[in-house]
Scaffold this motif. Structure first.
Motif, PDB file in Angstrom:
ATOM      1  N   UNK A   1       0.854  -1.183   0.000  1.00 34.75           N
ATOM      2  CA  UNK A   1       0.000   0.000   0.000  1.00 34.75           C
ATOM      3  C   UNK A   1       0.902   1.249   0.000  1.00 34.75           C
ATOM      4  N   UNK A   2       1.537   1.477  -1.140  1.00 37.08           N
ATOM      5  CA  UNK A   2       2.497   2.576  -1.242  1.00 37.08           C
ATOM      6  C   UNK A   2       1.836   3.936  -1.017  1.00 37.08           C
ATOM      7  N   UNK A   3       0.610   4.101  -1.492  1.00 36.95           N
ATOM      8  CA  UNK A   3      -0.075   5.387  -1.329  1.00 36.95           C
ATOM      9  C   UNK A   3      -0.363   5.676   0.140  1.00 36.95           C
ATOM     10  N   UNK A   4      -0.753   4.640   0.904  1.00 37.45           N
ATOM     11  CA  UNK A   4      -1.001   4.823   2.332  1.00 37.45           C
ATOM     12  C   UNK A   4       0.293   5.195   3.054  1.00 37.45           C
ATOM     13  N   UNK A   5       1.384   4.513   2.690  1.00 35.40           N
ATOM     14  CA  UNK A   5       2.678   4.833   3.301  1.00 35.40           C
ATOM     15  C   UNK A   5       3.085   6.273   2.990  1.00 35.40           C
ATOM     16  N   UNK A   6       2.884   6.687   1.745  1.00 32.73           N
ATOM     17  CA  UNK A   6       3.245   8.053   1.343  1.00 32.73           C
ATOM     18  C   UNK A   6       2.421   9.087   2.098  1.00 32.73           C
ATOM     19  N   UNK A   7       1.143   8.795   2.333  1.00 27.29           N
ATOM     20  CA  UNK A   7       0.300   9.746   3.075  1.00 27.29           C
ATOM     21  C   UNK A   7       0.802   9.914   4.507  1.00 27.29           C
ATOM     22  N   UNK A   8       1.251   8.828   5.133  1.00 29.65           N
ATOM     23  CA  UNK A   8       1.744   8.914   6.510  1.00 29.65           C
ATOM     24  C   UNK A   8       3.128   9.548   6.579  1.00 29.65           C
ATOM     25  N   UNK A   9       3.942   9.317   5.565  1.00 30.55           N
ATOM     26  CA  UNK A   9       5.285   9.909   5.525  1.00 30.55           C
ATOM     27  C   UNK A   9       5.250  11.383   5.131  1.00 30.55           C
ATOM     28  N   UNK A  10       4.225  11.765   4.367  1.00 30.25           N
ATOM     29  CA  UNK A  10       4.186  13.119   3.812  1.00 30.25           C
ATOM     30  C   UNK A  10       4.977  13.231   2.531  1.00 30.25           C
ATOM     31  N   UNK A  11       5.374  12.072   1.975  1.00 33.73           N
ATOM     32  CA  UNK A  11       6.165  12.027   0.739  1.00 33.73           C
ATOM     33  C   UNK A  11       6.210  10.570   0.294  1.00 33.73           C
ATOM     34  N   UNK A  12       6.537  10.295  -0.967  1.00 29.66           N
ATOM     35  CA  UNK A  12       6.675   8.897  -1.390  1.00 29.66           C
ATOM     36  C   UNK A  12       7.811   8.213  -0.645  1.00 29.66           C
ATOM     37  N   UNK A  13       7.645   6.916  -0.371  1.00 26.27           N
ATOM     38  CA  UNK A  13       8.731   6.170   0.253  1.00 26.27           C
ATOM     39  C   UNK A  13       9.890   6.050  -0.729  1.00 26.27           C
ATOM     40  N   UNK A  14      11.098   6.236  -0.238  1.00 27.40           N
ATOM     41  CA  UNK A  14      12.277   6.178  -1.108  1.00 27.40           C
ATOM     42  C   UNK A  14      13.416   5.438  -0.430  1.00 27.40           C
ATOM     43  N   UNK A  15      14.363   5.008  -1.237  1.00 24.26           N
ATOM     44  CA  UNK A  15      15.600   4.387  -0.762  1.00 24.26           C
ATOM     45  C   UNK A  15      16.771   5.195  -1.295  1.00 24.26           C
ATOM     46  N   UNK A  16      17.784   5.355  -0.459  1.00 23.14           N
ATOM     47  CA  UNK A  16      18.952   6.158  -0.848  1.00 23.14           C
ATOM     48  C   UNK A  16      20.222   5.323  -0.749  1.00 23.14           C
ATOM     49  N   UNK A  17      21.182   5.687  -1.559  1.00 22.48           N
ATOM     50  CA  UNK A  17      22.470   5.016  -1.498  1.00 22.48           C
ATOM     51  C   UNK A  17      23.383   5.510  -2.603  1.00 22.48           C
ATOM     52  N   UNK A  18      24.586   4.981  -2.615  1.00 20.73           N
ATOM     53  CA  UNK A  18      25.568   5.392  -3.615  1.00 20.73           C
ATOM     54  C   UNK A  18      25.613   4.364  -4.752  1.00 20.73           C
ATOM     55  N   UNK A  19      25.656   4.861  -5.976  1.00 24.26           N
ATOM     56  CA  UNK A  19      25.714   3.986  -7.144  1.00 24.26           C
ATOM     57  C   UNK A  19      27.110   3.373  -7.248  1.00 24.26           C
ATOM     58  N   UNK A  20      27.142   2.050  -7.306  1.00 19.49           N
ATOM     59  CA  UNK A  20      28.420   1.332  -7.345  1.00 19.49           C
ATOM     60  C   UNK A  20      28.478   0.432  -8.580  1.00 19.49           C
ATOM     61  N   UNK A  21      29.659  -0.038  -8.883  1.00 19.16           N
ATOM     62  CA  UNK A  21      29.817  -0.968 -10.000  1.00 19.16           C
ATOM     63  C   UNK A  21      29.248  -2.328  -9.603  1.00 19.16           C
ATOM     64  N   UNK A  22      28.500  -2.944 -10.519  1.00 16.69           N
ATOM     65  CA  UNK A  22      27.945  -4.268 -10.276  1.00 16.69           C
ATOM     66  C   UNK A  22      28.522  -5.282 -11.226  1.00 16.69           C
ATOM     67  N   UNK A  23      27.814  -6.399 -11.380  1.00  8.58           N
ATOM     68  CA  UNK A  23      28.299  -7.462 -12.275  1.00  8.58           C
ATOM     69  C   UNK A  23      28.084  -7.124 -13.735  1.00  8.58           C
ATOM     70  N   UNK A  24      27.274  -6.074 -13.995  1.00 10.67           N
ATOM     71  CA  UNK A  24      27.015  -5.592 -15.363  1.00 10.67           C
ATOM     72  C   UNK A  24      26.320  -6.626 -16.232  1.00 10.67           C
ATOM     73  N   UNK A  25      25.540  -7.530 -15.587  1.00 15.46           N
ATOM     74  CA  UNK A  25      24.783  -8.516 -16.357  1.00 15.46           C
ATOM     75  C   UNK A  25      23.672  -7.854 -17.160  1.00 15.46           C
ATOM     76  N   UNK A  26      23.115  -6.764 -16.620  1.00 17.38           N
ATOM     77  CA  UNK A  26      22.036  -6.073 -17.323  1.00 17.38           C
ATOM     78  C   UNK A  26      22.453  -5.566 -18.690  1.00 17.38           C
ATOM     79  N   UNK A  27      23.693  -5.160 -18.813  1.00 20.82           N
ATOM     80  CA  UNK A  27      24.173  -4.635 -20.101  1.00 20.82           C
ATOM     81  C   UNK A  27      24.134  -5.700 -21.189  1.00 20.82           C
TER      82      UNK A  27
END
Length: 315
Positions: free
Chosen positions: A176-202
Protein backbone atom coordinates in the motif's frame (compact mmCIF):
# COMPACT_ATOMS: atom_id res chain seq x y z
CA UNK A 1 22.55 21.32 11.04
CA UNK A 2 25.38 20.22 13.30
CA UNK A 3 25.97 16.49 13.74
CA UNK A 4 27.46 15.46 17.09
CA UNK A 5 28.73 11.89 16.82
CA UNK A 6 28.94 10.41 20.30
CA UNK A 7 28.64 11.77 23.83
CA UNK A 8 32.41 12.34 23.96
CA UNK A 9 32.03 15.03 21.28
CA UNK A 10 29.59 17.14 23.32
CA UNK A 11 31.43 20.39 24.11
CA UNK A 12 30.88 23.05 26.74
CA UNK A 13 29.17 25.34 24.22
CA UNK A 14 26.55 22.64 23.53
CA UNK A 15 24.96 23.20 26.97
CA UNK A 16 21.54 24.77 26.83
CA UNK A 17 18.99 23.36 24.38
CA UNK A 18 15.52 21.97 23.88
CA UNK A 19 15.62 18.27 23.16
CA UNK A 20 13.58 15.39 21.78
CA UNK A 21 14.72 11.77 22.06
CA UNK A 22 13.63 8.90 19.83
CA UNK A 23 14.29 6.78 16.76
CA UNK A 24 12.44 9.15 14.39
CA UNK A 25 12.48 6.34 11.86
CA UNK A 26 10.99 7.66 8.63
CA UNK A 27 10.58 11.20 10.03
CA UNK A 28 6.87 10.81 9.22
CA UNK A 29 4.05 13.33 9.65
CA UNK A 30 3.71 12.53 13.35
CA UNK A 31 7.42 13.15 13.91
CA UNK A 32 7.21 16.33 11.87
CA UNK A 33 4.44 17.70 14.09
CA UNK A 34 6.55 16.99 17.20
CA UNK A 35 9.68 18.53 15.73
CA UNK A 36 7.94 21.69 14.54
CA UNK A 37 6.72 22.14 18.10
CA UNK A 38 10.26 21.61 19.36
CA UNK A 39 11.69 24.20 16.97
CA UNK A 40 9.00 26.68 17.95
CA UNK A 41 9.87 26.28 21.65
CA UNK A 42 13.58 26.59 20.86
CA UNK A 43 13.02 29.88 19.11
CA UNK A 44 10.99 31.20 22.06
CA UNK A 45 13.72 30.23 24.53
CA UNK A 46 16.48 31.38 22.16
CA UNK A 47 18.36 28.07 22.39
CA UNK A 48 19.17 25.39 19.79
CA UNK A 49 16.68 22.65 18.93
CA UNK A 50 18.40 19.29 19.41
CA UNK A 51 17.37 15.73 18.56
CA UNK A 52 18.97 12.66 20.15
CA UNK A 53 18.97 9.35 18.26
CA UNK A 54 20.74 6.07 18.93
CA UNK A 55 22.94 3.96 16.66
CA UNK A 56 22.22 1.14 16.48
CA UNK A 57 18.58 1.60 17.38
CA UNK A 58 17.84 -0.09 20.74
CA UNK A 59 15.77 -2.88 19.21
CA UNK A 60 18.63 -3.68 16.85
CA UNK A 61 20.86 -4.31 19.87
CA UNK A 62 18.38 -6.24 22.00
CA UNK A 63 16.28 -8.05 19.37
CA UNK A 64 19.07 -8.35 16.78
CA UNK A 65 17.66 -10.36 13.85
CA UNK A 66 14.09 -9.77 15.03
CA UNK A 67 14.36 -5.96 14.87
CA UNK A 68 12.01 -4.32 12.35
CA UNK A 69 13.47 -3.00 9.07
CA UNK A 70 14.41 0.66 9.05
CA UNK A 71 12.49 3.17 6.98
CA UNK A 72 15.46 5.57 6.96
CA UNK A 73 19.19 5.28 7.52
CA UNK A 74 21.02 7.90 9.57
CA UNK A 75 22.10 9.86 6.48
CA UNK A 76 18.51 10.16 5.26
CA UNK A 77 17.25 11.00 8.75
CA UNK A 78 19.83 13.78 9.02
CA UNK A 79 18.58 15.37 5.79
CA UNK A 80 14.92 15.21 6.86
CA UNK A 81 15.64 16.71 10.29
CA UNK A 82 17.67 19.53 8.75
CA UNK A 83 14.74 20.40 6.48
CA UNK A 84 12.56 20.83 9.58
CA UNK A 85 14.89 23.40 11.14
CA UNK A 86 16.57 21.21 13.77
CA UNK A 87 19.87 22.79 14.81
CA UNK A 88 21.75 19.78 16.21
CA UNK A 89 21.56 16.02 15.83
CA UNK A 90 23.22 14.07 18.64
CA UNK A 91 23.93 10.50 17.59
CA UNK A 92 24.63 8.36 20.68
CA UNK A 93 26.28 4.97 20.21
CA UNK A 94 23.92 2.49 21.84
CA UNK A 95 26.02 -0.18 23.51
CA UNK A 96 25.33 -2.67 26.32
CA UNK A 97 27.38 -0.40 28.60
CA UNK A 98 25.29 2.66 27.72
CA UNK A 99 22.07 0.69 28.21
CA UNK A 100 23.28 -0.53 31.61
CA UNK A 101 23.80 2.92 33.15
CA UNK A 102 21.35 3.93 35.86
CA UNK A 103 18.43 6.22 34.98
CA UNK A 104 19.98 8.83 37.29
CA UNK A 105 23.26 8.73 35.34
CA UNK A 106 21.36 9.30 32.10
CA UNK A 107 19.44 12.23 33.54
CA UNK A 108 22.18 13.93 35.56
CA UNK A 109 25.20 13.02 33.48
CA UNK A 110 23.80 13.52 30.00
CA UNK A 111 20.62 15.59 30.06
CA UNK A 112 21.56 18.00 32.86
CA UNK A 113 25.35 18.27 33.09
CA UNK A 114 26.33 17.86 29.44
CA UNK A 115 23.31 19.14 27.50
CA UNK A 116 21.72 21.56 29.96
CA UNK A 117 18.24 20.65 28.72
CA UNK A 118 15.63 23.39 29.13
CA UNK A 119 12.68 21.59 27.54
CA UNK A 120 12.30 17.88 26.76
CA UNK A 121 9.86 16.05 24.48
CA UNK A 122 9.60 12.24 24.65
CA UNK A 123 6.94 9.61 24.11
CA UNK A 124 4.83 8.39 27.02
CA UNK A 125 6.34 4.93 26.57
CA UNK A 126 9.97 6.11 26.53
CA UNK A 127 12.10 3.89 28.79
CA UNK A 128 15.78 4.27 29.58
CA UNK A 129 18.56 3.13 31.87
CA UNK A 130 19.38 -0.21 33.47
CA UNK A 131 16.54 -2.71 33.10
CA UNK A 132 14.57 0.09 31.40
CA UNK A 133 14.03 1.51 34.87
CA UNK A 134 13.59 5.13 33.78
CA UNK A 135 10.29 6.35 32.36
CA UNK A 136 8.27 9.46 31.57
CA UNK A 137 7.22 9.97 35.19
CA UNK A 138 10.83 9.85 36.40
CA UNK A 139 11.81 12.44 33.79
CA UNK A 140 8.94 14.66 34.90
CA UNK A 141 10.10 14.44 38.53
CA UNK A 142 13.67 15.22 37.46
CA UNK A 143 12.40 18.21 35.52
CA UNK A 144 10.97 19.69 38.73
CA UNK A 145 14.33 19.21 40.45
CA UNK A 146 16.60 20.45 37.65
CA UNK A 147 14.28 23.08 36.20
CA UNK A 148 13.37 21.70 32.79
CA UNK A 149 9.91 21.04 31.39
CA UNK A 150 8.95 17.58 30.15
CA UNK A 151 6.22 17.24 27.52
CA UNK A 152 4.77 14.15 25.85
CA UNK A 153 4.85 13.77 22.08
CA UNK A 154 1.06 13.37 22.37
CA UNK A 155 0.89 17.17 22.67
CA UNK A 156 1.52 17.30 18.91
CA UNK A 157 -0.66 14.41 17.70
CA UNK A 158 -1.81 14.47 14.12
CA UNK A 159 -5.50 15.32 14.20
CA UNK A 160 -7.79 12.48 13.12
CA UNK A 161 -4.85 10.43 11.90
CA UNK A 162 -2.84 7.74 13.62
CA UNK A 163 0.69 7.74 12.25
CA UNK A 164 3.54 5.48 13.34
CA UNK A 165 6.63 3.86 11.85
CA UNK A 166 5.03 0.46 12.53
CA UNK A 167 1.96 1.34 10.48
CA UNK A 168 4.13 2.60 7.63
CA UNK A 169 6.13 -0.64 7.61
CA UNK A 170 2.88 -2.59 7.52
CA UNK A 171 1.60 -0.53 4.61
CA UNK A 172 4.82 -1.14 2.68
CA UNK A 173 4.72 -4.88 3.44
CA UNK A 174 1.15 -4.97 2.10
CA UNK A 175 2.13 -2.99 -1.02
CA UNK A 176 0.00 0.00 0.00
CA UNK A 177 2.50 2.58 -1.24
CA UNK A 178 -0.08 5.39 -1.33
CA UNK A 179 -1.00 4.82 2.33
CA UNK A 180 2.68 4.83 3.30
CA UNK A 181 3.25 8.05 1.34
CA UNK A 182 0.30 9.75 3.07
CA UNK A 183 1.74 8.91 6.51
CA UNK A 184 5.28 9.91 5.53
CA UNK A 185 4.19 13.12 3.81
CA UNK A 186 6.17 12.03 0.74
CA UNK A 187 6.67 8.90 -1.39
CA UNK A 188 8.73 6.17 0.25
CA UNK A 189 12.28 6.18 -1.11
CA UNK A 190 15.60 4.39 -0.76
CA UNK A 191 18.95 6.16 -0.85
CA UNK A 192 22.47 5.02 -1.50
CA UNK A 193 25.57 5.39 -3.61
CA UNK A 194 25.71 3.99 -7.14
CA UNK A 195 28.42 1.33 -7.35
CA UNK A 196 29.82 -0.97 -10.00
CA UNK A 197 27.95 -4.27 -10.28
CA UNK A 198 28.30 -7.46 -12.28
CA UNK A 199 27.01 -5.59 -15.36
CA UNK A 200 24.78 -8.52 -16.36
CA UNK A 201 22.04 -6.07 -17.32
CA UNK A 202 24.17 -4.63 -20.10
CA UNK A 203 24.37 -8.03 -21.76
CA UNK A 204 20.59 -8.06 -22.28
CA UNK A 205 20.13 -4.38 -23.12
CA UNK A 206 19.06 -3.27 -19.64
CA UNK A 207 22.01 -1.55 -17.94
CA UNK A 208 21.28 -0.70 -14.32
CA UNK A 209 22.44 1.68 -11.64
CA UNK A 210 23.35 -0.58 -8.72
CA UNK A 211 22.68 1.03 -5.35
CA UNK A 212 24.11 -0.68 -2.26
CA UNK A 213 21.46 -0.38 0.45
CA UNK A 214 23.69 -1.19 3.46
CA UNK A 215 20.71 -2.29 5.54
CA UNK A 216 20.29 -5.35 7.71
CA UNK A 217 16.67 -5.73 6.61
CA UNK A 218 14.83 -3.99 3.75
CA UNK A 219 11.21 -2.91 4.36
CA UNK A 220 10.25 -3.60 0.71
CA UNK A 221 11.09 -6.15 -2.00
CA UNK A 222 10.09 -6.75 -5.57
CA UNK A 223 9.94 -4.90 -8.89
CA UNK A 224 8.71 -1.30 -8.97
CA UNK A 225 8.10 1.62 -11.29
CA UNK A 226 10.37 4.28 -9.78
CA UNK A 227 11.71 7.78 -10.15
CA UNK A 228 15.37 8.53 -9.52
CA UNK A 229 16.06 12.00 -8.13
CA UNK A 230 19.28 13.62 -9.33
CA UNK A 231 19.47 17.22 -8.18
CA UNK A 232 16.30 18.94 -9.34
CA UNK A 233 15.62 16.41 -12.10
CA UNK A 234 13.65 13.17 -11.97
CA UNK A 235 14.13 10.16 -14.21
CA UNK A 236 11.48 7.41 -14.55
CA UNK A 237 12.56 3.81 -14.60
CA UNK A 238 12.02 0.28 -13.33
CA UNK A 239 13.80 -1.19 -10.32
CA UNK A 240 14.38 -4.52 -8.65
CA UNK A 241 14.82 -4.55 -4.88
CA UNK A 242 16.02 -7.75 -3.30
CA UNK A 243 18.68 -10.45 -3.49
CA UNK A 244 18.68 -11.46 -7.19
CA UNK A 245 17.77 -15.13 -6.60
CA UNK A 246 18.12 -16.10 -10.28
CA UNK A 247 21.85 -15.38 -10.17
CA UNK A 248 22.23 -16.60 -6.55
CA UNK A 249 22.63 -13.15 -5.02
CA UNK A 250 23.06 -12.82 -1.26
CA UNK A 251 23.30 -9.10 -0.48
CA UNK A 252 20.33 -6.75 -0.60
CA UNK A 253 20.56 -4.54 -3.66
CA UNK A 254 18.57 -1.89 -5.47
CA UNK A 255 18.99 -2.09 -9.27
CA UNK A 256 17.48 0.72 -11.33
CA UNK A 257 17.10 0.82 -15.11
CA UNK A 258 16.29 4.36 -16.26
CA UNK A 259 14.29 4.99 -19.40
CA UNK A 260 15.80 7.10 -22.19
CA UNK A 261 18.78 8.13 -20.04
CA UNK A 262 22.35 8.62 -21.16
CA UNK A 263 24.93 9.45 -18.52
CA UNK A 264 27.22 8.19 -15.79
CA UNK A 265 25.88 7.78 -12.26
CA UNK A 266 28.80 5.86 -10.75
CA UNK A 267 29.79 7.20 -7.33
CA UNK A 268 26.75 9.47 -7.02
CA UNK A 269 24.47 9.50 -3.98
CA UNK A 270 20.93 9.05 -5.30
CA UNK A 271 17.39 8.83 -3.99
CA UNK A 272 14.93 6.43 -5.63
CA UNK A 273 11.20 6.94 -5.03
CA UNK A 274 8.91 3.92 -5.26
CA UNK A 275 5.88 4.85 -7.36
CA UNK A 276 4.07 1.59 -8.13
CA UNK A 277 4.72 -2.09 -7.42
CA UNK A 278 4.71 -4.34 -10.47
CA UNK A 279 5.37 -7.77 -8.95
CA UNK A 280 7.19 -9.69 -6.23
CA UNK A 281 10.78 -10.81 -6.68
CA UNK A 282 11.05 -14.33 -8.02
CA UNK A 283 13.61 -16.88 -9.15
CA UNK A 284 13.60 -17.89 -12.83
CA UNK A 285 14.78 -21.20 -14.25
CA UNK A 286 17.13 -19.50 -16.71
CA UNK A 287 18.70 -16.16 -17.50
CA UNK A 288 16.74 -16.12 -20.77
CA UNK A 289 13.43 -16.29 -18.90
CA UNK A 290 14.63 -13.51 -16.58
CA UNK A 291 15.41 -11.36 -19.63
CA UNK A 292 11.90 -11.86 -21.01
CA UNK A 293 10.35 -10.89 -17.68
CA UNK A 294 12.56 -7.79 -17.40
CA UNK A 295 11.33 -6.69 -20.83
CA UNK A 296 7.73 -7.12 -19.67
CA UNK A 297 8.46 -5.24 -16.43
CA UNK A 298 10.01 -2.34 -18.32
CA UNK A 299 7.01 -2.16 -20.67
CA UNK A 300 4.60 -2.19 -17.70
CA UNK A 301 6.51 0.57 -15.93
CA UNK A 302 6.59 2.68 -19.11
CA UNK A 303 2.85 2.28 -19.47
CA UNK A 304 2.31 3.25 -15.84
CA UNK A 305 4.25 6.48 -16.44
CA UNK A 306 2.37 7.07 -19.69
CA UNK A 307 5.52 6.64 -21.80
CA UNK A 308 5.74 5.02 -25.18
CA UNK A 309 6.91 1.42 -25.02
CA UNK A 310 10.20 1.12 -26.89
CA UNK A 311 13.15 -1.17 -27.32
CA UNK A 312 15.70 -1.15 -24.44
CA UNK A 313 18.61 1.22 -24.83
CA UNK A 314 21.78 2.17 -22.99
CA UNK A 315 22.10 4.18 -19.80
Amino acid sequence: MELIRGIHNIKAWHRGCVLSIGNFDGVHLGHQAVLRGLVERARRLNVPACVMVFEPQPQELFARGEAPPRLTRLREKYARLAELGIDRLLCVRFTPEFAAQSPDEFIRGLLVDRLGVRFLVVGDDFRFGRNRGGDFNLLTQAGHVFDFEVVSTQSWRMENRRVSSTLIRRALAEDRLNDAARMLGRPFSLCGRVAHGAKLGRTIGFPTANVALKRRVIPVAGVYAVELKRGERRYPGVANIGHKPTVNGTKALLEVHLFDFAGDLYGEQVEVELCHKLRNEQKFASFALLKEQIQRDAASARQWFGLAVSEPNGM
